[in-house]
Enzyme design. Sequence first.
Site, mmCIF file in Angstrom:
data_model
loop_
_atom_site.group_PDB
_atom_site.id
_atom_site.type_symbol
_atom_site.label_atom_id
_atom_site.label_comp_id
_atom_site.label_asym_id
_atom_site.label_seq_id
_atom_site.Cartn_x
_atom_site.Cartn_y
_atom_site.Cartn_z
ATOM 1 C CB CYS A 123 -4.374 3.739 -0.180
ATOM 2 S SG CYS A 123 -4.808 3.648 1.729
ATOM 3 C CE LYS B 7 -7.635 -1.689 4.475
ATOM 4 N NZ LYS B 7 -6.256 -1.465 4.192
ATOM 5 N NE ARG C 23 -6.735 4.388 4.721
ATOM 6 C CZ ARG C 23 -5.810 5.266 5.020
ATOM 7 N NH1 ARG C 23 -5.638 6.392 3.988
ATOM 8 N NH2 ARG C 23 -4.750 5.129 5.842
ATOM 9 C CE LYS D 95 -6.970 -4.040 7.387
ATOM 10 N NZ LYS D 95 -6.068 -3.565 6.795
ATOM 11 C CD GLU E 197 -14.018 -4.425 -4.214
ATOM 12 O OE1 GLU E 197 -13.314 -4.944 -4.875
ATOM 13 O OE2 GLU E 197 -14.274 -3.320 -4.385
ATOM 14 C CB SER F 219 -4.804 -2.288 15.288
ATOM 15 O OG SER F 219 -5.843 -1.331 14.491
ATOM 16 C CB CYS G 181 -0.956 -0.038 1.073
ATOM 17 S SG CYS G 181 -2.330 1.122 0.863
ATOM 18 N NE ARG H 63 -6.940 4.387 8.654
ATOM 19 C CZ ARG H 63 -7.941 4.522 8.307
ATOM 20 N NH1 ARG H 63 -8.374 5.628 8.612
ATOM 21 N NH2 ARG H 63 -8.515 3.770 7.399
HETATM 22 C C1 PBG Z 1 -3.069 0.384 5.111
HETATM 23 C C2 PBG Z 1 -3.639 -0.646 6.054
HETATM 24 C C3 PBG Z 1 -4.823 -0.545 7.063
HETATM 25 C C4 PBG Z 1 -4.468 -1.571 7.904
HETATM 26 C C5 PBG Z 1 -3.602 -2.424 7.163
HETATM 27 N N1 PBG Z 1 -3.086 -1.930 6.055
HETATM 28 C C6 PBG Z 1 -5.472 0.589 7.609
HETATM 29 C C7 PBG Z 1 -6.079 1.436 6.898
HETATM 30 O O1 PBG Z 1 -6.746 1.172 5.741
HETATM 31 O O2 PBG Z 1 -5.756 2.927 7.258
HETATM 32 C C8 PBG Z 1 -5.229 -1.974 8.930
HETATM 33 C C9 PBG Z 1 -4.555 -2.898 10.125
HETATM 34 C C10 PBG Z 1 -5.050 -2.808 11.579
HETATM 35 O O3 PBG Z 1 -5.894 -2.032 11.996
HETATM 36 O O4 PBG Z 1 -4.583 -3.805 12.215
HETATM 37 N N2 PBG Z 1 -3.642 0.200 3.889
HETATM 38 ZN ZN ZN Z 2 -3.196 2.179 2.622
#
Ligand code: PBG
Ligand code: ZN
Length: 320
Positions: free
Chosen positions: A128, A193, A215, A246, A231, A272, A118, A203
Amino acid sequence: MLKLRPRRLRLNENLRSMVRETNLSVKNLIYPLFVVAGENVREEISSMPDVYHLSVDNAVELAKKISDAGIPSVEVFGLPEYKDDIGSSAWDMNSPVQRAIAAIKKSVPELVIVGDVCLCQYTTHGHCGKLCGHYVDNDETLKLLQKVAVSQAEAGADIVAPSDMMDGRVAAIRDALDEKNLINVSIMSYAVKYASGYYAPFRDAADSAPQFGDRKQYQMDCANVREALKEVELDLAEGADIIMVKPALAYLDVVAKVREQINRPVAVYNVSGEYAMVKAASANGWIDERRIVTENLTSMKRAGADMIITYHALDVAEWL
Ligand code: PBG
Ligand code: ZN
């Protein structure tokens, strides 16, 4: 008298284990790592207790521990040393991610390395992809994602995992990898996602929050499930080897539907925010961490996940 008594098969742990439909295994887990520049860095991320920013040397040490614990795989995230408007540090072979991938591959060759593809950690604006005004330009971004994926594969990644949610990125990345003859590098697509509040601690950890807006023009609306199947269909047609959903917990219905529809492996990301909630409640003594984590991860498998990316992986390995 009752003839059917489901309780008969719940009388003791051995009986229960014989009829258990889902078994969580350490082999289902992928552990995320956050790598940074410097040497001997090990700084705890405040919103994610027991998760650290690690310099490459310490990431290699942890990777050994992870492998020794029986966990088959790590996913590497990085914080770059510089940012610009197109995120060019994302494909810099001297960046922490590429150096960590190469160093881990060298020291722990059996560990399956997943690279997160990313741009949000690497762009000054935190989106992104490449901007055109305030709009993320889809097709221009694809060209940059190709560079990121190839650089990680060349560093030694076994799997690249695009998490940007641009249209057509799986096909673009597959083309770019194949052109470099990296035919055995798999693509784990973050196919489904959602635009989620559950990413907040990540973040902070990755310094990747968007500097304006959100986003929602590229990540999915949490209200939609038919769109998730669309998707998935696109990413399968484009050549994704593994499909990811996710976040995990609030989306287990989506996981179950995806599992029913496809014959390729399904991954979930136990993100997270899900981690932070469990850690905070258990730190307060409100829940039993081990029970809750085991229950959550078992439920992800029951819903249909073959593999789970989780910050709990090392703890779970110890418990199992
Ligand atoms: C970025 C990305 C994100 C996560 C993994 N890769 C977050 C986002 O879209 O801001 C999230 C992982 C997590 O929250 O543990 N593209
Ligand atoms: Zn990203």
